[in-house]
Design an enzyme around this catalytic site. Structure first.
Site, mmCIF file in Angstrom:
data_model
loop_
_atom_site.group_PDB
_atom_site.id
_atom_site.type_symbol
_atom_site.label_atom_id
_atom_site.label_comp_id
_atom_site.label_asym_id
_atom_site.label_seq_id
_atom_site.Cartn_x
_atom_site.Cartn_y
_atom_site.Cartn_z
ATOM 1 N N ASP A 121 -5.460 11.344 -2.495
ATOM 2 C CA ASP A 121 -6.564 12.284 -2.351
ATOM 3 C C ASP A 121 -7.408 11.954 -1.122
ATOM 4 O OD1 ASP A 121 -8.090 14.445 -3.064
ATOM 5 O OD2 ASP A 121 -9.248 13.388 -4.590
ATOM 6 N N HIS A 175 -3.593 15.995 6.325
ATOM 7 C CA HIS A 175 -2.333 15.965 5.578
ATOM 8 C C HIS A 175 -1.224 15.333 6.414
ATOM 9 C CE1 HIS A 175 -4.130 18.172 2.380
ATOM 10 N NE2 HIS A 175 -4.299 19.272 3.084
ATOM 11 N N LEU A 234 14.078 0.797 -4.908
ATOM 12 C CA LEU A 234 12.864 1.504 -5.314
ATOM 13 C C LEU A 234 13.148 2.976 -5.577
ATOM 14 C CD1 LEU A 234 9.658 1.627 -5.477
ATOM 15 C CD2 LEU A 234 9.760 2.312 -3.078
#
Length: 255
Positions: free
Chosen positions: A35, A52, A146
């Site tokens: 965020d 972004h 991962l």
């Protein structure tokens, strides 16, 4: 004796070195609500999309660091079902980010044995977005390192409602009895599938809410909030979150 990690980081970090982290208590699954991209850009007089774009670069750094520290699953809240309410030009840019990220980073993800997954609703996603994600999923399907799980067009309430409807249909058709319905069954019908519940939730930008993210799965997760905006989130911040996690006692309602 518990072994400890101590590593120096680059000058861009606000601290010279990571906190002491025990190697035997690293969260298996970390979920992050990324965020603050727009607010980071606004503070610098930039358009929100610049935030972004910069946040996309943070994703790479944190994926690499999570893998280095031994995290097994990393779920990133990339786009929520509510984010469609944002301005059209911002939504269009956000839809291009997965494609841009994977075009640049997919080969390295493959080299690092990372497995890409997606958790969300495919409808409404542009074909270029979906195609890029599905290509990454296919090309990394056999990787054993991962698991990088993107929550894309994801909403926790919708996820739970659809799982409940699916179970109800099975009961109605005689494939299940009500006695067979338990937490394990409901968990298996959620979009997270076979991924274990997050041990640690991180949210950046100072907001103190879940924003419809993994509402069932986060029931007993440890939570760590920071005022740092996502584009500013560094490897040291991730280490700080894990260090705090390691200081806590997880009792799951017991003593």
């Amino acid at each position: 004796m518990i072994s400890r990690l101590w590593a120096k980081l680059g000058k861009s970090s606000s601290q010279a070195a990571e906190p002491f982290l025990t190697t035997d208590n690293v969260p298996e699954h970390i979920a992050i609500i990324m965020d603050g991209n727009g607010r980071w850009a606004k503070k610098r007089g930039l358009p929100r999309i610049a935030g972004h774009h910069t946040g996309m670069k943070t994703v790479k750094r944190i994926v690499i660091e999570a893998d280095r520290l031994g995290v097994k699953y990393l779920t990133l809240y990339a786009f929520s079902t509510e984010n469609w309410k944002r301005p059209k030009d911002e939504v269009e840019f956000l839809m291009k980010l997965p494609q841009q990220f994977l075009e640049i980073e997919l080969e390295e993800l493959i080299e690092k044995n990372v497995q890409v997954r997606m958790m969300g609703h495919k409808e409404n996603l542009p074909s270029f977005t979906l195609n890029a994600v599905e290509e990454a999923i296919t090309k990394t399907a056999n990787n054993t390192g991962l698991v990088l799980n993107f929550a894309l067009n994801y909403g926790g309430r919708r996820e739970m409602l659809e799982a409940i409807k699916e179970i109800a249909a099975d009961v109605q058709d005689g494939r299940l009895s009500t006695e067979q319905i338990d937490e394990k069954l409901l968990s298996s019908r959620l979009l997270s599938g076979d991924i274990p519940d997050p041990d640690l939730l991180i949210r950046t930008s100072g907001e103190l809410r879940l924003s419809n993210f993994m509402l069932w799965q986060l029931a007993y997760s440890e939570m760590w909030f920071t005022n740092v905006y996502w584009p500013e989130f560094t490897e040291v911040h991730l280490q700080e979150a894990i260090h705090e996690y390691q200081r806590r006692a997880r009792r799951y309602g017991g003593l």
